[in-house]
Enzyme design. Structure first.
Site, PDB file in Angstrom:
ATOM      1  N   GLU A 140     -11.459   0.206  -3.393  1.00  0.00           N
ATOM      2  CA  GLU A 140     -10.797   0.694  -2.180  1.00  0.00           C
ATOM      3  C   GLU A 140      -9.566   1.482  -2.580  1.00  0.00           C
ATOM      4  OE1 GLU A 140      -9.826  -2.690   0.280  1.00  0.00           O
ATOM      5  OE2 GLU A 140      -8.642  -3.652  -1.258  1.00  0.00           O
ATOM      6  N   ASP A 189       0.819  -1.222   0.000  1.00  0.00           N
ATOM      7  CA  ASP A 189       0.000   0.000   0.000  1.00  0.00           C
ATOM      8  C   ASP A 189       0.856   1.278   0.000  1.00  0.00           C
ATOM      9  OD1 ASP A 189      -2.099  -1.852   0.444  1.00  0.00           O
ATOM     10  OD2 ASP A 189      -1.920  -1.634   2.615  1.00  0.00           O
TER      11      ASP A 189
HETATM   12  O1  FUB Z   1      -3.159  -3.667   3.337  1.00  0.00           O
HETATM   13  C1  FUB Z   1      -4.427  -3.970   3.856  1.00  0.00           C
HETATM   14  C2  FUB Z   1      -5.468  -3.676   2.831  1.00  0.00           C
HETATM   15  O2  FUB Z   1      -5.255  -4.450   1.656  1.00  0.00           O
HETATM   16  C3  FUB Z   1      -5.432  -2.264   2.324  1.00  0.00           C
HETATM   17  O3  FUB Z   1      -5.931  -1.355   3.232  1.00  0.00           O
HETATM   18  C4  FUB Z   1      -6.180  -2.429   1.069  1.00  0.00           C
HETATM   19  O4  FUB Z   1      -6.129  -1.333   0.205  1.00  0.00           O
HETATM   20  C5  FUB Z   1      -5.528  -3.664   0.509  1.00  0.00           C
HETATM   21  O5  FUB Z   1      -4.317  -3.379  -0.123  1.00  0.00           O
END
Ligand code: FUB
Length: 437
Positions: free
Chosen positions: A198, A23
């Site tokens: 997301e 991320d």
């Molecule tokens: O890294 C945990 C979660 O997985 C993130 O918050 C999302 O965007 C995905 O990458």
């Protein structure tokens, strides 16, 4: 504590090889690029949810050239944030931004107090005077925000916006203090309706606002974008930045950055953990726009970005291109994948290409391989094409177990060149790295 990553592993993908990382939010502060990633750790009994993301803290990394990265150590820990539920291991994707002399670090986590918002994530802020901290977390999370993956954008008029996700992507204005919402959250309109969205990352270019986000269009995430004329939309779906992982890593999460007039995509892939895609690693590849503002799809590479100095240990297993047969990549040590990869040549004519090696102004006199072989074999290093001039030729005897083998350099090479390593003979050779003296 300053932790310098091994230079030999830098400039290639993944860029962080001393720990798992995911991320990535990349920012330019001063003359450096800073990366604020999540920090995956391997699952263990008593640590979070089994077979899921396990994340207890954040590190920050910086680079002057996108080739050499420094780990500045841990900046925020779950058990040092007053509002975070202790040992909840849910420190998911963060972001960081500069305003009025301060650095604001935004991060999602599980709150101890669920009376206001119920189960799920809240988003908090930690503030520092420098991009590397020390960061001081606020006592409470941001009011009226429930969700993950915070992203902050400051428009040309000085108005700041917070974006986050919770199935959909939300946005709201932030107050000047960067700690409170200045408007009610809205769901950003005209993004694809079906499938999880997301990881929002918003940027502006030539008056267009690009909302970029991972989206599960089929079974796993791909990176998409939509454009609009204002920071809160409406946006129009415009295209795909990066296709789904060819090897099935379920998530991708990214940021875009313009550094020294070149755009880059920071994203992640489970390079160091091929069997468990919740232990990921940050990568970078170059990104280009068409004249009409359309983003050209980014094809993930192992080579990554930046120049590699000829005098470094050139990790040729992070190649730019490779022949269809007789050349393959594997881990050096499957019990400790952080040791990196090796190339295995097993047929005459097999080759790999490694781009952008900088020989500088003084030609090298010696080429050195760290190599191993059972049957023995002869390798050549050629310049600029598979059949280009031979820079050096090395014979690696049979029964060689990881030795440094050297040979004289035949050409007075200077400047930046693409290297081709070719297998001249029958036999087999494994290479860990190559370097010039
Ligand atoms: O890294 C945990 C979660 O997985 C993130 O918050 C999302 O965007 C995905 O990458």
């Amino acid at each position: 504590m300053l932790l310098l990553l091994t230079k030999s592993a830098s400039a290639q993908n993944p860029i962080i090889t001393n720990q798992y990382s995911a991320d990535p939010s990349a920012r330019v502060f001063g003359d450096k690029v800073y990366v604020y990633p999540s920090h995956d750790i391997p699952p263990a009994p008593g640590k979070g949810r089994p077979n899921w993301f396990v994340m207890e803290d954040y590190h920050v990394f910086s680079s002057l050239n996108l080739s050499d990265w420094t780990d500045h150590g841990m900046i925020v820990h779950q058990n040092k944030v007053p509002w975070v539920k202790p040992d909840s291991y849910n420190m998911w994707a963060p972001d960081c931004i500069y305003r009025n002399g301060k650095y604001y670090f935004y991060f999602p986590a599980t709150p101890s107090d669920t009376t206001a918002g119920g189960r799920g994530f809240s988003i908090g802020v930690a503030i520092a005077d420098k991009p590397t901290g020390p960061f001081v977390p606020q006592e409470t999370p941001i009011k009226n925000v429930r969700g993950i993956d915070p992203n902050v954008f400051i428009d040309k008029d000085g108005q700041a916006y917070l974006y986050w996700s919770q199935g959909n992507i939300y946005g709201a204005k932030l107050k000047e203090n960067m700690l409170e919402l200045a408007s009610s959250p809205v769901i950003l309109q005209q993004l694809p309706e079906k499938g999880l969205k997301e990881g929002p990352f918003l940027f502006e270019r030539n008056g267009l606002y690009y909302m970029t986000y991972p989206h599960v269009e089929k079974k796993i995430e791909r990176l998409e974008y939509a454009v609009g004329n204002s920071p809160l939309g409406p946006f129009k779906f415009t295209g795909v930045i990066m296709d789904e992982s060819a090897t099935g890593c379920w998530t991708n999460h990214h940021s875009l950055l313009n550094f020294k007039n070149q755009w880059y995509l920071f994203y992640h892939h489970n390079d160091l953990s091929p069997a468990f895609d919740k232990n990921r690693s940050v990568r970078i590849d170059s990104l280009f726009f068409n004249p009409d503002g359309i983003i050209k799809k980014v094809i993930p590479t192992l080579r990554g970005v930046g120049l590699t100095k000829a005098s470094q240990k050139i990790q040729v297993d992070r190649y730019s291109n490779i022949s269809d047969r007789g050349a393959s990549v594997g881990f050096l040590d499957t019990t400790d994948r952080f040791k990196g990869w090796k190339i295995h040549f097993s047929a005459p004519g097999a080759w790999l290409q490694y781009n952008s090696v900088d020989f500088g102004a003084k030609p090298p006199v010696k080429a050195v391989f760290r190599a191993a072989s059972t049957k023995g074999g002869t390798l050549q290093i050629r310049i600029n094409s598979v059949s280009g001039p031979v820079l050096a030729e090395l014979n690696i005897p049979g029964n060689t177990s990881w030795e440094t083998v050297g040979s004289e350099v035949k050409l007075p090479e200077t400047g930046v060149k693409h290297l081709f390593v070719t297998m001249k003979s029958e036999g087999d050779v494994e290479i860990d790295w190559l370097s010039f003296q």
